[in-house]
Scaffold this motif. Structure first.
Motif, PDB file in Angstrom:
ATOM      1  N   ALA A   1     -28.655 -29.324 -25.503  1.00 41.72           N
ATOM      2  CA  ALA A   1     -28.627 -30.608 -26.215  1.00 41.72           C
ATOM      3  C   ALA A   1     -27.617 -31.575 -25.602  1.00 41.72           C
ATOM      4  N   GLY A   2     -28.108 -32.751 -25.268  1.00 39.90           N
ATOM      5  CA  GLY A   2     -27.239 -33.817 -24.762  1.00 39.90           C
ATOM      6  C   GLY A   2     -26.699 -33.596 -23.358  1.00 39.90           C
ATOM      7  N   GLU A   3     -27.130 -32.552 -22.668  1.00 40.83           N
ATOM      8  CA  GLU A   3     -26.509 -32.272 -21.365  1.00 40.83           C
ATOM      9  C   GLU A   3     -27.310 -32.725 -20.147  1.00 40.83           C
ATOM     10  N   ALA A   4     -28.559 -33.143 -20.353  1.00 45.69           N
ATOM     11  CA  ALA A   4     -29.305 -33.667 -19.205  1.00 45.69           C
ATOM     12  C   ALA A   4     -28.679 -35.001 -18.817  1.00 45.69           C
ATOM     13  N   GLU A   5     -28.418 -35.171 -17.535  1.00 48.61           N
ATOM     14  CA  GLU A   5     -27.706 -36.375 -17.102  1.00 48.61           C
ATOM     15  C   GLU A   5     -28.517 -37.139 -16.065  1.00 48.61           C
ATOM     16  N   LEU A   6     -28.875 -38.373 -16.461  1.00 48.48           N
ATOM     17  CA  LEU A   6     -29.649 -39.235 -15.571  1.00 48.48           C
ATOM     18  C   LEU A   6     -28.752 -39.722 -14.424  1.00 48.48           C
ATOM     19  N   SER A   7     -29.356 -40.046 -13.275  1.00 52.15           N
ATOM     20  CA  SER A   7     -28.571 -40.592 -12.157  1.00 52.15           C
ATOM     21  C   SER A   7     -27.871 -41.875 -12.565  1.00 52.15           C
ATOM     22  N   ALA A   8     -26.820 -42.214 -11.817  1.00 46.93           N
ATOM     23  CA  ALA A   8     -26.042 -43.412 -12.129  1.00 46.93           C
ATOM     24  C   ALA A   8     -26.928 -44.657 -12.063  1.00 46.93           C
ATOM     25  N   ASP A   9     -27.860 -44.674 -11.133  1.00 46.76           N
ATOM     26  CA  ASP A   9     -28.699 -45.846 -10.902  1.00 46.76           C
ATOM     27  C   ASP A   9     -30.116 -45.353 -10.682  1.00 46.76           C
ATOM     28  N   ILE A  10     -31.068 -45.803 -11.509  1.00 42.67           N
ATOM     29  CA  ILE A  10     -32.452 -45.323 -11.352  1.00 42.67           C
ATOM     30  C   ILE A  10     -33.364 -46.410 -10.788  1.00 42.67           C
ATOM     31  N   GLY A  11     -32.777 -47.501 -10.291  1.00 40.79           N
ATOM     32  CA  GLY A  11     -33.583 -48.633  -9.822  1.00 40.79           C
ATOM     33  C   GLY A  11     -34.555 -48.269  -8.716  1.00 40.79           C
ATOM     34  N   THR A  12     -34.192 -47.333  -7.866  1.00 42.82           N
ATOM     35  CA  THR A  12     -35.089 -46.931  -6.792  1.00 42.82           C
ATOM     36  C   THR A  12     -35.817 -45.645  -7.154  1.00 42.82           C
ATOM     37  N   VAL A  13     -35.065 -44.614  -7.501  1.00 43.58           N
ATOM     38  CA  VAL A  13     -35.697 -43.354  -7.904  1.00 43.58           C
ATOM     39  C   VAL A  13     -35.099 -42.915  -9.239  1.00 43.58           C
ATOM     40  N   LYS A  14     -35.989 -42.645 -10.186  1.00 41.48           N
ATOM     41  CA  LYS A  14     -35.524 -42.189 -11.483  1.00 41.48           C
ATOM     42  C   LYS A  14     -35.451 -40.671 -11.475  1.00 41.48           C
ATOM     43  N   ALA A  15     -34.228 -40.151 -11.473  1.00 42.17           N
ATOM     44  CA  ALA A  15     -34.050 -38.705 -11.393  1.00 42.17           C
ATOM     45  C   ALA A  15     -32.943 -38.270 -12.334  1.00 42.17           C
ATOM     46  N   TYR A  16     -32.975 -37.023 -12.736  1.00 42.72           N
ATOM     47  CA  TYR A  16     -31.856 -36.439 -13.445  1.00 42.72           C
ATOM     48  C   TYR A  16     -30.974 -35.720 -12.439  1.00 42.72           C
ATOM     49  N   LYS A  17     -29.680 -35.977 -12.568  1.00 41.65           N
ATOM     50  CA  LYS A  17     -28.710 -35.340 -11.689  1.00 41.65           C
ATOM     51  C   LYS A  17     -28.504 -33.902 -12.141  1.00 41.65           C
ATOM     52  N   LYS A  18     -28.553 -33.709 -13.464  1.00 43.76           N
ATOM     53  CA  LYS A  18     -28.298 -32.382 -14.039  1.00 43.76           C
ATOM     54  C   LYS A  18     -29.323 -32.117 -15.118  1.00 43.76           C
ATOM     55  N   VAL A  19     -29.913 -30.913 -15.111  1.00 41.79           N
ATOM     56  CA  VAL A  19     -30.807 -30.505 -16.202  1.00 41.79           C
ATOM     57  C   VAL A  19     -30.438 -29.071 -16.615  1.00 41.79           C
ATOM     58  N   PRO A  20     -29.331 -28.911 -17.352  1.00 38.80           N
ATOM     59  CA  PRO A  20     -28.897 -27.572 -17.755  1.00 38.80           C
ATOM     60  C   PRO A  20     -29.840 -27.020 -18.818  1.00 38.80           C
ATOM     61  N   ILE A  21     -30.332 -25.808 -18.600  1.00 41.20           N
ATOM     62  CA  ILE A  21     -31.259 -25.201 -19.566  1.00 41.20           C
ATOM     63  C   ILE A  21     -30.804 -23.799 -19.963  1.00 41.20           C
ATOM     64  N   THR A  22     -31.332 -23.354 -21.112  1.00 37.37           N
ATOM     65  CA  THR A  22     -31.202 -21.946 -21.494  1.00 37.37           C
ATOM     66  C   THR A  22     -32.594 -21.405 -21.750  1.00 37.37           C
ATOM     67  N   PHE A  23     -32.750 -20.093 -21.666  1.00 39.67           N
ATOM     68  CA  PHE A  23     -34.062 -19.469 -21.884  1.00 39.67           C
ATOM     69  C   PHE A  23     -33.845 -17.969 -22.066  1.00 39.67           C
ATOM     70  N   THR A  24     -34.859 -17.283 -22.567  1.00 42.23           N
ATOM     71  CA  THR A  24     -34.779 -15.827 -22.691  1.00 42.23           C
ATOM     72  C   THR A  24     -34.824 -15.214 -21.297  1.00 42.23           C
ATOM     73  N   PRO A  25     -33.806 -14.426 -20.931  1.00 45.05           N
ATOM     74  CA  PRO A  25     -33.796 -13.868 -19.578  1.00 45.05           C
ATOM     75  C   PRO A  25     -35.070 -13.080 -19.287  1.00 45.05           C
ATOM     76  N   GLY A  26     -35.517 -13.127 -18.051  1.00 45.13           N
ATOM     77  CA  GLY A  26     -36.714 -12.402 -17.649  1.00 45.13           C
ATOM     78  C   GLY A  26     -36.430 -11.538 -16.443  1.00 45.13           C
ATOM     79  N   LYS A  27     -37.515 -11.042 -15.860  1.00 40.16           N
ATOM     80  CA  LYS A  27     -37.362 -10.116 -14.727  1.00 40.16           C
ATOM     81  C   LYS A  27     -37.608 -10.827 -13.406  1.00 40.16           C
TER      82      LYS A  27
END
Ligand code: HEM
Ligand code: SF4
Lengths: 66, 418
Positions: free
Chosen positions: B389-415
């Motif tokens: 929650a609240g941790e995805a961070e958009l790039s400082a400037d998205i005028g040319t390319v809209k990207a997230y700098k950080k997308v921290p996730i959690t999930f059930t561990p797998g194999k």
């Protein structure tokens, strides 16, 4: 009603979307531009032909009812 | 739709004060934080009230926000040329030679290079790349799947697209991280002196790479292909080869990973859609297409007016610059009803995320395949992933390319896969 394919080769920019969607209908030439398509389309390939035409971003492929 | 992350596209009911509206309508700046945080709403305001709007930002230019106007400009290279630079602001003077080829050139010169490059991008060639991409994606997920958490930008989208770009270009995989982090930083900090210096360093490395491969080419890569290729009946000059490789690096390491990060954030915010996709793998292609439309990673590019003309009812003078907002065109509700929703069975797939016309993206089918393979890994291997929650961070400037700098996730561990 059977359909007919009209190619507007001057509009083709070689994106290959048509062959991706309809590999059995459209063919690219050796330079990577739209080369050929059958004039009349067998019934079982109609859906493919329409999907391929719809996927062309340049509207280089026209489908008409014949 | 609720908005959980700044910049995530949500239904835009004009949320702006009169003062902010004035700012958007007369001083529009796609590099501003206002744009970063409210791009869809700002573009809608422009489209509704001033679809060919004049702004005084960056020396003055016009912003095109209607699908039809963007299409018309992009398809008419004679009236709207590329040679003065395709970004706003531009650092290219008309007497500078092309920095990136074929994107900086106008017909017929761009077509000569494009024709020469097309064989690299045929469906057959792309199917072969799919093998490398699947293996790479699987290994990257293996590296974090037992931990139950990851940063999807840093650990997945960025290395996947960067490693593949190295493979395509014929550059040592060990360089992937350097090129990806430098270029992503450069595009997200336009005009920043430190970013410019870093970009210059990366560009210099491309020159040295091409020089080194002259004696010792990596067979099967783009650079090797370009050594053997001909344009207009002659071999390519070294600087032309460098300008092509530089463009493939720019196109390869930023827009595609941007699509992956935007898609992941949206899926995490829309669990019902995610569940539907998990149950219907046959709609993944449609999902990729809709994500390209909805978030339009490469937000827009510019052209220069070559002669007096009019567009969308507005008179333009020779030398005027226009910004073609692919993002705005893709959210034009007269062409795409419910533009802010992912509509899997949307019939109209003619979005402009890859541009249109003689410069339309050469890597479009590769980009699509990369995003599809990323989606496949996410939905089959870590299907319950959630952005912290609240941790995805958009790039400082998205005028040319809209990207997230950080997308921290959690999930059930797998194999791991093996
Ligand atoms: C989802 C990912 C991508 C997006 C959204 C994207 C977007 C675009 C756009 C909008 C243009 C049009 C430029 C213009 O009109 O001036 C373009 C051109 C181009 N892109 Fe991409 N791109 C992507 C991935 C790639 C990849 C993976 C490559 C290389 C492998 C690539 C290589 C190119 C090249 C070479 C051009 C120039 C074409 C020309 O000028 O004829 N792109 N891209
Ligand atoms: S999709 Fe359209 S532009 Fe692309 S190759 Fe086919 S006909 Fe040509």
């Amino acid at each position: 009603m059977p359909i007919k394919i009209i190619l507007h080769k001057d509009r083709c920019n070689g994106h290959a979307r048509c062959v991706r969607k309809a590999p059995d209908v459209y063919r690219l030439d050796e330079r990577g531009f739209i080369g050929s398509a059958p004039e009349t389309v067998p019934a079982e390939l109609e859906d493919q032909a329409i999907a391929g035409a719809g996927a062309c971003p340049e509207e280089a492929i026209e489908i008409v009812q014949s | 739709m609720e908005q959980k992350n700044p910049g995530a596209v949500s239904s835009p009911a004009c949320p702006f004060s009169a003062e902010t509206q004035e700012k958007i309508l007369h001083h529009f700046d796609h590099h501003s934080s206002l744009y970063r945080d409210h791009s869809a709403e700002a573009l809608k305001l422009l489209r509704d009230q001033a679809p060919v709007a004049k702004t005084d930002a960056h020396g003055g230019f016009y912003v095109l926000t209607r699908y039809q106007d963007v299409l018309e400009a992009a398809r008419d290279d004679e009236r709207f040329c590329s040679f003065w630079g395709i970004t706003i602001p531009t650092n290219k003077a008309p007497w500078d030679r092309a920095q990136t080829i074929p994107i900086d050139l106008d017909p017929p010169y761009n077509e000569l290079f494009r024709d020469m490059m097309l064989p690299l991008f045929t469906p057959k060639a792309i199917d072969a790349y799919g093998v490398f991409l699947r293996q790479t994606a699987t290994k990257l997920v293996d590296a974090f799947i037992e931990k139950g958490e990851a940063d999807l930008a840093r650990d997945f989208g960025s290395p996947l697209t960067a490693l593949f770009t190295m493979e395509l270009a014929g550059i040592d995989h060990a360089q992937a991280d350097f090129y990806a982090s430098t270029i992503q930083y450069g595009i997200a900090h336009p005009g920043d002196p430190d970013a410019l210096a870093r970009m210059a360093e990366a560009r210099g490395r491309v020159s040295r790479e091409v020089a080194a491969q002259k004696d010792n080419p990596r067979s099967g890569g783009l650079i090797d292909y370009l050594f053997k290729a001909r344009v207009g009946g002659r071999p390519l000059m070294d600087w032309e080869i460098e300008a092509i490789v530089w463009l493939v690096l720019l196109g390869g390491v930023d827009s595609t990973q941007a699509t992956i990060s935007n898609m992941a954030v949206h899926l995490s915010d829309h669990p019902e859609l995610k569940q539907r996709l998990i149950e219907h793998p046959d709609s993944w292609d449609d999902a990729v297409e809709e994500y390209l439309r909805l978030v339009t990673p490469q937000q827009g590019l510019s052209r220069t007016v070559t002669r007096e003309t009019s567009l969308g009812g507005v008179e333009l003078q020779r030398g005027d610059r226009v910004l073609m907002s692919w993002q705005a065109a893709n959210l034009d509700e007269s062409v795409f009803p419910n533009p802010n929703e992912i509509v899997l069975d949307r019939k109209n797939k003619r979005h402009l995320a890859f541009g249109i016309g003689k410069h339309r993206c050469m890597g479009s089918n590769i980009g699509r395949l990369e995003v599809l393979i990323a989606l496949e890994q996410l939905l089959t291997r870590i299907p319950d992933f959630k952005v912290k929650a609240g941790e995805a961070e958009l790039s400082a400037d998205i005028g040319t390319v809209k990207a997230y700098k950080k997308v921290p996730i959690t999930f059930t561990p797998g194999k791991r896969s093996a």
